[in-house]
Design a protein around this motif. Structure first.
Motif, PDB file in Angstrom:
ATOM      1  N   ASP A   7       0.854  -1.177   0.000  1.00 38.31           N
ATOM      2  CA  ASP A   7       0.000   0.000   0.000  1.00 38.31           C
ATOM      3  C   ASP A   7       0.897   1.237   0.000  1.00 38.31           C
ATOM      4  OD1 ASP A   7      -1.883   1.982   0.379  1.00 38.31           O
ATOM      5  OD2 ASP A   7      -2.399   1.356   2.421  1.00 38.31           O
ATOM      6  N   ALA A   8       0.743   2.072  -1.000  1.00 38.49           N
ATOM      7  CA  ALA A   8       1.612   3.242  -1.154  1.00 38.49           C
ATOM      8  C   ALA A   8       1.455   4.231  -0.009  1.00 38.49           C
ATOM      9  CB  ALA A   8       1.336   3.929  -2.483  1.00 38.49           C
ATOM     10  N   SER A   9       0.284   4.272   0.621  1.00 37.30           N
ATOM     11  CA  SER A   9       0.110   5.223   1.722  1.00 37.30           C
ATOM     12  C   SER A   9       1.001   4.873   2.911  1.00 37.30           C
ATOM     13  CB  SER A   9      -1.357   5.291   2.156  1.00 37.30           C
ATOM     14  OG  SER A   9      -1.783   4.054   2.678  1.00 37.30           O
ATOM     15  N   ALA A  10       1.351   3.600   3.045  1.00 36.12           N
ATOM     16  CA  ALA A  10       2.247   3.172   4.117  1.00 36.12           C
ATOM     17  C   ALA A  10       3.700   3.105   3.648  1.00 36.12           C
ATOM     18  CB  ALA A  10       1.811   1.813   4.650  1.00 36.12           C
ATOM     19  N   ALA A  11       3.919   2.610   2.429  1.00 38.85           N
ATOM     20  CA  ALA A  11       5.289   2.397   1.934  1.00 38.85           C
ATOM     21  C   ALA A  11       5.948   3.657   1.397  1.00 38.85           C
ATOM     22  CB  ALA A  11       5.278   1.316   0.852  1.00 38.85           C
ATOM     23  N   LYS A  12       5.138   4.617   0.931  1.00 38.56           N
ATOM     24  CA  LYS A  12       5.629   5.904   0.421  1.00 38.56           C
ATOM     25  C   LYS A  12       6.656   5.773  -0.722  1.00 38.56           C
ATOM     26  CE  LYS A  12       3.404   8.433   3.480  1.00 38.56           C
ATOM     27  NZ  LYS A  12       2.107   8.903   3.104  1.00 38.56           N
ATOM     28  N   GLY A  61      10.787   7.246  -2.019  1.00 36.50           N
ATOM     29  CA  GLY A  61      11.849   6.245  -2.095  1.00 36.50           C
ATOM     30  C   GLY A  61      11.506   4.909  -1.488  1.00 36.50           C
ATOM     31  N   GLY A  62      10.294   4.765  -0.969  1.00 39.25           N
ATOM     32  CA  GLY A  62       9.878   3.492  -0.386  1.00 39.25           C
ATOM     33  C   GLY A  62       9.610   2.443  -1.456  1.00 39.25           C
ATOM     34  N   ALA A  63       9.575   1.202  -1.043  1.00 41.28           N
ATOM     35  CA  ALA A  63       9.366   0.080  -1.959  1.00 41.28           C
ATOM     36  C   ALA A  63       7.903  -0.053  -2.345  1.00 41.28           C
ATOM     37  CB  ALA A  63       9.836  -1.212  -1.306  1.00 41.28           C
ATOM     38  N   SER A  64       7.661  -0.582  -3.542  1.00 41.86           N
ATOM     39  CA  SER A  64       6.296  -0.877  -3.981  1.00 41.86           C
ATOM     40  C   SER A  64       5.925  -2.332  -3.718  1.00 41.86           C
ATOM     41  CB  SER A  64       6.149  -0.579  -5.473  1.00 41.86           C
ATOM     42  OG  SER A  64       6.249   0.802  -5.716  1.00 41.86           O
ATOM     43  N   TYR A  65       6.935  -3.193  -3.499  1.00 39.87           N
ATOM     44  CA  TYR A  65       6.698  -4.623  -3.291  1.00 39.87           C
ATOM     45  C   TYR A  65       7.325  -5.094  -1.991  1.00 39.87           C
ATOM     46  CZ  TYR A  65       4.558  -5.305  -7.808  1.00 39.87           C
ATOM     47  OH  TYR A  65       3.689  -5.257  -8.862  1.00 39.87           O
ATOM     48  N   SER A  66       6.818  -6.209  -1.499  1.00 39.75           N
ATOM     49  CA  SER A  66       7.279  -6.778  -0.236  1.00 39.75           C
ATOM     50  C   SER A  66       8.750  -7.178  -0.306  1.00 39.75           C
ATOM     51  CB  SER A  66       6.446  -8.013   0.119  1.00 39.75           C
ATOM     52  OG  SER A  66       6.727  -9.059  -0.806  1.00 39.75           O
ATOM     53  N   ASP A  88      -3.297   9.677  -7.338  1.00 43.69           N
ATOM     54  CA  ASP A  88      -3.108   9.304  -5.943  1.00 43.69           C
ATOM     55  C   ASP A  88      -1.918  10.073  -5.369  1.00 43.69           C
ATOM     56  OD1 ASP A  88      -2.470   8.086  -3.520  1.00 43.69           O
ATOM     57  OD2 ASP A  88      -2.737   6.048  -4.273  1.00 43.69           O
ATOM     58  N   PRO A  89      -2.092  10.824  -4.299  1.00 44.89           N
ATOM     59  CA  PRO A  89      -0.969  11.581  -3.735  1.00 44.89           C
ATOM     60  C   PRO A  89       0.169  10.676  -3.256  1.00 44.89           C
ATOM     61  CG  PRO A  89      -2.892  11.701  -2.292  1.00 44.89           C
ATOM     62  CD  PRO A  89      -3.332  11.030  -3.558  1.00 44.89           C
ATOM     63  N   ASP A  90      -0.142   9.384  -3.001  1.00 45.05           N
ATOM     64  CA  ASP A  90       0.887   8.440  -2.569  1.00 45.05           C
ATOM     65  C   ASP A  90       1.523   7.687  -3.735  1.00 45.05           C
ATOM     66  OD1 ASP A  90       0.628   8.962   0.239  1.00 45.05           O
ATOM     67  OD2 ASP A  90      -1.290   7.890   0.149  1.00 45.05           O
ATOM     68  N   PHE A  91       1.034   7.938  -4.974  1.00 48.48           N
ATOM     69  CA  PHE A  91       1.633   7.380  -6.183  1.00 48.48           C
ATOM     70  C   PHE A  91       1.561   5.852  -6.205  1.00 48.48           C
ATOM     71  CE2 PHE A  91       5.355   7.645  -9.303  1.00 48.48           C
ATOM     72  CZ  PHE A  91       4.613   8.290 -10.259  1.00 48.48           C
ATOM     73  N   GLN A  92       0.380   5.306  -5.879  1.00 51.20           N
ATOM     74  CA  GLN A  92       0.179   3.855  -5.805  1.00 51.20           C
ATOM     75  C   GLN A  92       0.525   3.164  -7.129  1.00 51.20           C
ATOM     76  OE1 GLN A  92      -0.879   1.793  -3.096  1.00 51.20           O
ATOM     77  NE2 GLN A  92      -0.184   0.254  -4.549  1.00 51.20           N
TER      78      GLN A  92
END
Length: 192
Positions: free
Chosen positions: A8-13, A17-22, A123-127
């Motif tokens: 979830d992009a809202s958590a991973a950002k 620079g946060g990851a999109s995948y686990s 999406d402001p979090d760029f999902q």
């Protein structure tokens, strides 16, 4: 690949620079890239079955008659389906964040990008949004074309060299340009 691997992009950002995948997904892809580099990237063109065997070990659903060249980039083999005599040509970037299916006899020529994901720009979090691609039976995607997320290419359609296809292509259609436009049917009748 399970949809739970997508974060979830809202958590991973990811926009920060946060990851999109686990982490598990990312580690699997590192292992995959290392394996392809060591075992397949150097192999001569005729060794298609050897490369197919490696892809199958990583979960790809590929017929033994498919042709995969040594310098292709495949994001995650378990999202790749290749039916009999389908071909991923030299230098193809198969960015299969979602399922990419090449039907019987589909040809993806050199330098082409099949991109099965994008980001939601609203999406402001760029999902990240992953959407499958299907290339129909006997279809040909010519050199250095780009095929975007969620696109379905009809049977025996032709996507011209360096075209950018972001919408579905109808059966027997010949498409060229950026954005790719239907110019005629493969049998010869013009569409204008």
């Amino acid at each position: 690949m399970s949809s739970s691997a997508l974060l979830d992009a809202s958590a991973a950002k990811p926009s920060e620079g946060g990851a999109s995948y686990s982490l598990g997904n990312r580690l699997m892809r590192v292992f995959w890239k290392f394996t392809w580099l060591i075992l397949a990237s150097w192999t001569p063109p005729p060794l298609h079955r050897y490369r197919v065997a490696i892809l199958r070990m990583f979960g790809a659903d590929i017929d033994w008659t498919a042709h995969v060249y040594s310098n292709v980039k495949i994001w995650l083999p378990s999202n790749l389906v290749m039916e009999p005599h389908a071909c991923l040509g030299p230098g193809v970037n198969c960015y299969c964040m979602a399922r990419i299916r090449l039907r019987r006899g589909a040809i993806i020529s050199q330098g082409t990008t099949l991109c099965a994901a994008t980001h939601d720009i609203r999406d402001p979090d760029f999902q990240l949004v992953a959407k499958p691609i299907q290339v129909g039976e006997g279809a040909w995607v010519a050199a250095e074309a780009f095929v975007g997320p969620g696109v379905s290419i009809g049977d025996r359609a032709v996507i011209g060299a360096r075209s950018v296809l972001c919408r579905d292509a109808e059966e027997e259609g010949v498409y060229v340009g950026n954005p790719a436009t239907l110019i005629k049917k493969r049998g010869g009748s013009n569409c204008k």
